[in-house]
Design an enzyme around this catalytic site. Structure first.
Site, PDB file in Angstrom:
ATOM      1  N   ASP A  73       7.478 -35.960  33.823  1.00 33.04           N
ATOM      2  CA  ASP A  73       6.653 -35.270  34.818  1.00 33.04           C
ATOM      3  C   ASP A  73       6.820 -35.927  36.183  1.00 33.04           C
ATOM      4  O   ASP A  73       7.171 -37.107  36.292  1.00 33.04           O
ATOM      5  CB  ASP A  73       5.186 -35.255  34.404  1.00 33.04           C
ATOM      6  CG  ASP A  73       4.584 -36.650  34.272  1.00 33.04           C
ATOM      7  OD1 ASP A  73       5.245 -37.531  33.686  1.00 33.04           O
ATOM      8  OD2 ASP A  73       3.453 -36.865  34.757  1.00 33.04           O
ATOM      9  N   GLU A 131       2.542 -38.858  32.849  1.00 33.46           N
ATOM     10  CA  GLU A 131       2.293 -40.209  33.343  1.00 33.46           C
ATOM     11  C   GLU A 131       1.704 -40.158  34.739  1.00 33.46           C
ATOM     12  O   GLU A 131       0.872 -40.997  35.105  1.00 33.46           O
ATOM     13  CB  GLU A 131       3.591 -41.013  33.355  1.00 33.46           C
ATOM     14  CG  GLU A 131       3.409 -42.514  33.584  1.00 33.46           C
ATOM     15  CD  GLU A 131       3.456 -42.925  35.052  1.00 33.46           C
ATOM     16  OE1 GLU A 131       3.169 -44.102  35.351  1.00 33.46           O
ATOM     17  OE2 GLU A 131       3.776 -42.076  35.906  1.00 33.46           O
ATOM     18  N   GLU A 160      10.633 -47.462  34.865  1.00 34.55           N
ATOM     19  CA  GLU A 160      10.000 -47.220  36.167  1.00 34.55           C
ATOM     20  C   GLU A 160      10.867 -47.790  37.289  1.00 34.55           C
ATOM     21  O   GLU A 160      11.577 -48.793  37.101  1.00 34.55           O
ATOM     22  CB  GLU A 160       8.615 -47.866  36.214  1.00 34.55           C
ATOM     23  CG  GLU A 160       7.551 -47.137  35.425  1.00 34.55           C
ATOM     24  CD  GLU A 160       7.137 -45.827  36.053  1.00 34.55           C
ATOM     25  OE1 GLU A 160       7.414 -45.609  37.261  1.00 34.55           O
ATOM     26  OE2 GLU A 160       6.534 -45.002  35.343  1.00 34.55           O
ATOM     27  N   HIS A 345       7.754 -40.445  45.308  1.00 39.06           N
ATOM     28  CA  HIS A 345       6.574 -39.698  45.755  1.00 39.06           C
ATOM     29  C   HIS A 345       6.677 -39.231  47.213  1.00 39.06           C
ATOM     30  O   HIS A 345       5.704 -38.729  47.757  1.00 39.06           O
ATOM     31  CB  HIS A 345       5.282 -40.495  45.563  1.00 39.06           C
ATOM     32  CG  HIS A 345       4.927 -40.745  44.137  1.00 39.06           C
ATOM     33  ND1 HIS A 345       3.642 -41.034  43.728  1.00 39.06           N
ATOM     34  CD2 HIS A 345       5.668 -40.749  43.002  1.00 39.06           C
ATOM     35  CE1 HIS A 345       3.615 -41.213  42.419  1.00 39.06           C
ATOM     36  NE2 HIS A 345       4.842 -41.046  41.954  1.00 39.06           N
TER      37      HIS A 345
END
Length: 372
Positions: A73, A131, A160, A345
């Protein structure tokens, strides 16, 4: 298997949290031909569910069980991208698209690494579609499924994007815990000219917050920075100039190291609030307790592989926010290592194509060292 092509295919499968469907199809189609048994299941109900998860396992004789964990996701892309966030594009040495570094690129790199290695021991992929969201029915549900079947890893690597300035400069061996606490203080509305007929909740809340703000939880540890409490919202909602409000509310966020437990901190805040406002309602949620994987075999294996490929050793760190490693740490030693996080992001998220190839090689070397 080409890591750039697989990363592009994963990016093209739009997967705003909670992810489901097509993006899992892409990964499953890459894993089955290289010997993995893939199980997909949906867990949970609204409001935090349903969530799709994937558990893939390849067994090849005796040997350790090494797990790779991650999430498919992604956060919403936002407005202002140079090209569509889910239309992967190569411009120069960069591959653009939402999830390129957080963390479809790492999932693709690990899968590509496996495709070029002979099977040995047990390898599993623990992949969730939630997540970036509440994470209630994601990795937690995967762990429950693994425990029910006795599939407990010996070591786990979470992909990550831990690298900061350049690929390989940082491994996360721990994370601080996180809790958010809401405080509601009731009062009795009235006219400001007649305060004896009202009950103003604001002074009680302000006094409680002042005491909370003065708390020094600790001075940090060998591996963690000091824990901190932040007041992040204060709400009265009173637009009138002649009315004493009937309620006041606040929200605080605590990031804490391994000297504390989230539930203990909630109870401490609750005691302080009730000292000043006995009728207050305090609601806390622990998003994850702190964890630390002491330097040892796992961090050494990752560091050795990075040094062999890139010529330097990573820093071991516990900085940053929470990740699903906080759940996985309950069942086995876990560390996080992946791509450079500079654009995660953000608009025009992008991964350097040479980094994808280097990460694939590093993951392959980690596997060789684990199964040697």
């Amino acid at each position: 298997m080409d890591v750039v092509e697989l990363t592009s295919a994963l990016i093209a499968a739009e997967s705003i949290t909670p992810a489901q469907g097509a993006v899992f199809d892409v990964l499953e189609q890459a894993l089955v031909p290289i010997g993995f048994t893939v199980e997909r299941f949906v867990a949970g109900e609204a409001p935090d569910g349903p969530v799709e998860n994937l558990l893939a396992v390849r067994r090849a004789g005796a040997g350790p069980h090494f797990a790779f964990a991650g999430h498919l996701d992604v956060v919403p892309p936002g407005e202002g991208w140079t090209s569509s966030a889910f239309d992967p594009q190569v411009r120069g040495d960069l591959l653009y698209g939402r999830g390129a570094v957080d963390m479809k690129g790492a999932i693709a790199a690990f899968t590509a690494a496996l495709a070029h290695l002979p099977a040995a021991g047990t390898v599993s992929l623990i992949i969730t579609g939630d997540e970036e969201g509440p994470a209630t029915y994601g990795t937690v549900a995967l762990i429950e499924r693994m425990q029910a079947t006795g599939l407990i890893p010996d070591l786990c690597l979470v992909g990550e994007p831990t690298s900061s300035a350049r690929l390989g400069d940082t491994i996360k061996i721990g994370r601080r815990g996180s809790t958010v606490i809401d405080i509601d203080v009731p009062g009795r509305q009235g006219h400001v000219a007649y305060p004896h007929l009202a009950d103003n909740p604001v002074p009680r809340l302000v006094r409680a917050l002042a005491e909370i703000d003065g708390i020094v939880l600790d001075e940090g540890t060998d591996w963690f920075q000091p824990s901190n409490i932040e007041i992040i919202d204060l709400t009265v909602g009173n637009r009138a100039t002649n009315v004493i409000p009937g309620k006041a509310a606040a929200r605080i966020s605590i990031r804490f190291n391994d000297r504390h437990r989230g539930q203990d901190l909630i109870e401490r805040i609750e005691r302080i609030v009730h000292t000043h406002a006995p009728a207050a309602i305090v609601r806390g949620r622990v998003y994850g307790d702190a964890f630390l994987t002491e330097p040892g075999r796992l961090s050494d294996v990752i560091s050795d592989a990075v040094e062999a490929r890139l010529g330097f050793r990573p820093e071991l760190s516990t900085s940053g926010g929470t990740s699903d490693a906080r759940f996985l740490s309950r069942i086995c030693p876990v560390a996080e290592f992946g791509l450079v996080n500079a654009t995660m992001h953000k608009l025009d998220e992008a991964v350097a194509i040479p980094d994808l190839h280097d990460l694939t090689a590093i993951y392959a070397d980690i596997l060789r060292r684990v199964f040697a």
